[in-house]
Design a protein around this motif. Structure first.
Motif, mmCIF file in Angstrom:
data_model
loop_
_atom_site.group_PDB
_atom_site.id
_atom_site.type_symbol
_atom_site.label_atom_id
_atom_site.label_comp_id
_atom_site.label_asym_id
_atom_site.label_seq_id
_atom_site.Cartn_x
_atom_site.Cartn_y
_atom_site.Cartn_z
ATOM 1 N N VAL A 17 36.929 49.214 48.999
ATOM 2 C CA VAL A 17 38.072 49.057 48.088
ATOM 3 C C VAL A 17 37.647 49.333 46.654
ATOM 4 O O VAL A 17 38.382 49.911 45.866
ATOM 5 C CB VAL A 17 38.676 47.638 48.209
ATOM 6 C CG1 VAL A 17 39.893 47.487 47.302
ATOM 7 C CG2 VAL A 17 39.051 47.349 49.662
ATOM 8 N N GLY A 18 36.418 48.923 46.308
ATOM 9 C CA GLY A 18 35.899 49.144 44.966
ATOM 10 C C GLY A 18 35.090 47.956 44.480
ATOM 11 O O GLY A 18 34.987 46.925 45.163
ATOM 12 N N LYS A 19 34.529 48.119 43.286
ATOM 13 C CA LYS A 19 33.754 47.033 42.671
ATOM 14 C C LYS A 19 34.580 46.454 41.535
ATOM 15 O O LYS A 19 34.952 47.159 40.595
ATOM 16 C CB LYS A 19 32.419 47.551 42.140
ATOM 17 C CG LYS A 19 31.524 46.444 41.590
ATOM 18 C CD LYS A 19 30.175 46.961 41.123
ATOM 19 C CE LYS A 19 29.203 47.095 42.262
ATOM 20 N NZ LYS A 19 27.823 47.350 41.790
ATOM 21 N N PHE A 20 34.886 45.169 41.626
ATOM 22 C CA PHE A 20 35.711 44.491 40.637
ATOM 23 C C PHE A 20 35.005 43.205 40.213
ATOM 24 O O PHE A 20 34.590 42.411 41.065
ATOM 25 C CB PHE A 20 37.090 44.169 41.212
ATOM 26 C CG PHE A 20 37.833 45.379 41.705
ATOM 27 C CD1 PHE A 20 38.540 46.189 40.816
ATOM 28 C CD2 PHE A 20 37.806 45.732 43.049
ATOM 29 C CE1 PHE A 20 39.223 47.307 41.262
ATOM 30 C CE2 PHE A 20 38.484 46.846 43.500
ATOM 31 C CZ PHE A 20 39.191 47.643 42.603
ATOM 32 N N LYS A 21 34.857 43.033 38.899
ATOM 33 C CA LYS A 21 34.132 41.887 38.342
ATOM 34 C C LYS A 21 32.738 41.762 38.950
ATOM 35 O O LYS A 21 32.234 40.661 39.193
ATOM 36 C CB LYS A 21 34.926 40.588 38.539
ATOM 37 C CG LYS A 21 36.260 40.598 37.784
ATOM 38 C CD LYS A 21 36.971 39.267 37.851
ATOM 39 C CE LYS A 21 38.248 39.300 37.030
ATOM 40 N NZ LYS A 21 39.016 38.040 37.096
ATOM 41 N N GLY A 22 32.157 42.914 39.246
ATOM 42 C CA GLY A 22 30.795 42.953 39.781
ATOM 43 C C GLY A 22 30.697 42.719 41.281
ATOM 44 O O GLY A 22 29.606 42.769 41.854
ATOM 45 N N ILE A 23 31.840 42.494 41.943
ATOM 46 C CA ILE A 23 31.853 42.212 43.386
ATOM 47 C C ILE A 23 32.343 43.458 44.136
ATOM 48 O O ILE A 23 33.353 44.056 43.762
ATOM 49 C CB ILE A 23 32.801 41.032 43.713
ATOM 50 C CG1 ILE A 23 32.404 39.786 42.907
ATOM 51 C CG2 ILE A 23 32.806 40.728 45.208
ATOM 52 C CD1 ILE A 23 33.492 38.717 42.852
#
Length: 411
Positions: free
Chosen positions: A269-275
């Protein structure tokens, strides 16, 4: 059942979703003056009442096979399917068909068949061949018969429901794996296995069987096959890619170096807030969740599990979670509770010490908790190991909601 044999028969289409509608449209084009009847539960609860009045019943895969009226029709050899008609029609006169020739690559397996079908299609299309993606993953098949020619290749994703009762096998069969599933449809695991086995049962020495040599049930079926056998092995997408590469060799075309992945199948899905977030919503059995953990490795810190309960065995999944670096479990009903109880039953210092765990009933809460309890540089994996029914319409809705809230909370 050949198309020419339908001309003077009294025909009933049993089940009128996407496949049934495609069959009706095709037959009306072929026999414009012919009356073709439809039976579907949506058209009335007594839809099975008069099925014995027909010579040929074209059954959709979703119609249960063990309804008394359907069982009787099977015994009378009245039931056929869109898949069987397509297989009979495509082969051409040399192989008993009555339409134009072409090649069918059939792909089956409890898991991985959609990705494998897609990878094979990408490989052949990239090589400039006239490939078509049909069946569960693509379009219903009969509409293609009017345009099929000697160079046409149909990559046909075949479920056990489509293979059940089939009396023909594809020229190239790809057999990935067998796990217990759909045990609410079949009377036993053995019956489910026998349905899957039809993908190779009628193959000859001129055909090919690409099979997972590490799957005991698949290997057992392969030993009885008359086809030229091509063993493959690998985990998760490695197996899917190996199958596509084996097909490339048969057609003597270049192997693809890079494949496009399908939605909801270990989708990044992607990397968001480093996750890093992964959507594996199509994981509807425990084995696929295990494979997802194996594939992504020790960076998986948060795992979203659970869904509709089909009575599957989650012991091996619980043991795999115990060995993992997962710290947070987010659990949907009803299998979430079962998985948690199994973990609690394992000899851990304390489930509370090894895991933070949360029981949720909606995706918004699940994703919110994932953001709160996953460190930067780690992975949040949604691999439910269970069907989606109950809370979600289907696996696609579950996956889309996961992606939606992952992106919304990022903002």
């Amino acid at each position: 059942m050949k198309l020419s044999e339908l001309k003077d028969k009294k025909i009933l289409i049993l089940g009128f979703d996407r496949e049934g509608q495609d069959t009706f449209k095709f037959l009306k084009q072929l026999f414009p003056e012919k009356e073709i009847c439809i039976a579907d539960k949506k058209l009335g609860e007594n839809y099975l009442e008069k099925i014995n009045d027909y010579d040929v019943i074209i059954k959709s895969p979703g119609i249960p096979i063990h309804l008394p009226e359907v069982e009787k029709a099977f015994k009378q050899d009245k039931i056929t399917s869109q898949t069987e008609i397509f297989f009979s029609a495509l082969g051409g006169p040399a192989s008993g068909g009555d339409n134009c020739p072409g090649t069918i690559i059939g792909v089956t397996g409890t898991k991985g068949k959609s990705s494998t079908s897609s990878f094979i299609y990408q490989t052949l299309k990239k090589a400039g061949l006239k490939a078509h993606l049909v069946g569960n993953i693509g379009q219903p098949v009969l509409a293609f018969l009017n345009e099929a020619g000697p160079q046409s290749i149909f990559i046909y994703e075949l479920s056990a429901h489509q293979l059940y009762g089939l009396k023909k096998s594809p020229h190239i069969a790809v057999f990935l794996n067998i796990y217990p599933e759909h045990l609410d449809y079949y009377r036993s695991f053995k019956e489910y296995v026998n349905a899957k086995a039809n993908i190779t049962k009628y193959q000859t020495k001129n055909d090919y069987l690409i099979y997972n040599s590490k799957d005991k049930e698949v290997a057992k079926i392969a030993r009885k096959s008359k086809a030229k056998k091509i063993p493959i092995k690998g985990k998760y997408y490695e197996l899917n890619m190996a199958a596509a590469k084996a097909v490339a060799k048969i057609f003597k075309v270049p192997e693809l170096k890079k494949f496009e992945f399908l939605p909801h199948r270990l989708e990044y899905v992607g990397k968001f807030k480093g996750i890093s977030f992964y959507n594996d919503s199509l994981s509807t059995i425990p084995e696929t969740a295990i494979e997802a953990l194996d594939f992504l490795g020790e960076k998986v810190e948060t795992l979203i599990l659970g869904g509709f309960d089909r009575g599957l065995d989650f012991k091996k999944l619980a043991q795999r979670i115990k060995k993992s670096q997962v710290k947070t479990l987010i659990l949907f009903p009803t299998t979430g509770e079962r998985i948690f109880k199994l973990l609690r039953g394992l000899r851990l210092p304390s489930v509370r010490e090894q895991f933070s765990y949360y029981f949720v009933k909606d995706m918004k809460t699940a994703v919110k908790l994932a953001y709160q309890h996953t460190e930067k540089g780690k992975i949040c994996l949604m691999s439910p190991a269970s069907p989606s029914f109950g809370i979600f319409k289907d696996y696609a809705e579950r996956g889309e909601m996961f992606k939606k809230f992952v992106k919304e909370y990022h903002k």
